[in-house]
Design an enzyme around this catalytic site. Structure first.
Site, mmCIF file in Angstrom:
data_model
loop_
_atom_site.group_PDB
_atom_site.id
_atom_site.type_symbol
_atom_site.label_atom_id
_atom_site.label_comp_id
_atom_site.label_asym_id
_atom_site.label_seq_id
_atom_site.Cartn_x
_atom_site.Cartn_y
_atom_site.Cartn_z
ATOM 1 N N GLY A 162 0.802 -1.233 0.000
ATOM 2 C CA GLY A 162 0.000 0.000 0.000
ATOM 3 C C GLY A 162 0.830 1.275 0.000
ATOM 4 N N ASP A 190 2.716 2.459 2.334
ATOM 5 C CA ASP A 190 4.040 2.187 2.906
ATOM 6 C C ASP A 190 5.006 1.712 1.808
ATOM 7 O OD1 ASP A 190 5.843 1.925 4.963
ATOM 8 O OD2 ASP A 190 5.053 0.021 5.698
#
Ligand code: AR6
Length: 182
Positions: free
Chosen positions: A42, A44
């Site tokens: 995602g 991150d």
């Protein structure tokens, strides 16, 4: 697409855009991290890919010094933004959504703590993702209510809090809640 909340007594202007958080020209971008702080999927994953190894190096240093047991859920800490257009990444760990436990205070804490870190850094503009609404499973509309109410009520010195929503569904969920605040 863009939407703005203007309220006289608000210090922080809240804006919504649809897009990729790694492309934002802001002082700080908030990362929807996990406690290990060593990357993931995602937001991150995208932040570490585009930010490059300096971000990970800083995360490793923080794990070795202040956060030996990981960054606790609801807390926030800053690192360099490496090659991102932003100056800092503020890592926060959202709660995993669970039907049987109310973790909303922890989700609100992510926003409050990220703004506190941003104020400490002297950041004027901060981009937030919709923390916990991806891999951590939080329903969008409920997450939008918590996120927007917390930022609107935080009394932060930050001039702009920009929510960067990845797709149309997320943008519309946030816009619906923002309209209700106006
Ligand atoms: N820009 C903006 N929003 C994005 C982007 C992007 N580049 N990519 C995804 N989103 P998530 P979480 C949206 O899963 O739920 C990681 O593995 C996405 O559509 O990134 O807090 C971490 O390491 C969703 O609406 O974060 C953790 O283990 C929102 O960003 C875990 O996932 C958040 O989705 C954290 O899960």
């Amino acid at each position: 697409r863009c939407a703005v909340l203007r309220r006289g007594r608000l210090v922080t202007r809240i804006t919504l855009v649809q897009g990729d958080i790694t492309e934002q020209r802001v002082d700080a971008v908030v990362n929807a991290a996990n406690s290990a702080m060593l990357g993931g999927g995602g937001v991150d994953g995208a932040i570490h890919r585009r930010g490059g190894p300096e971000v990970l190096d800083d995360c490793r240093r923080l794990r070795a010094s202040r956060y030996g047991r990981g960054l606790p859920t609801g807390q926030a800490v800053a690192t360099t933004a490496g090659r991102l257009p932003a100056r800092w990444v503020i890592h926060t760990v959202g709660p995993v959504h669970r039907a049987e436990v109310d973790n909303s205070a922890l989700l609100a804490s992510c926003y409050r703590e990220s703004l506190r870190v941003a104020d400490d850094l002297g950041a004027r503009t901060v981009a937030f993702p919709a923390v916990s609404t991806g891999i951590y499973g939080w329903p969008l509309e409920d997450a939008a209510r918590i996120a927007l109410a917390t930022v609107a009520g935080a009394g932060a010195a930050v001039a702009e809090a920009r929510f960067v929503l990845f797709d149309g569904t997320a943008f519309e969920a946030f816009q619906g809640v923002l309209d209700g605040l106006e």
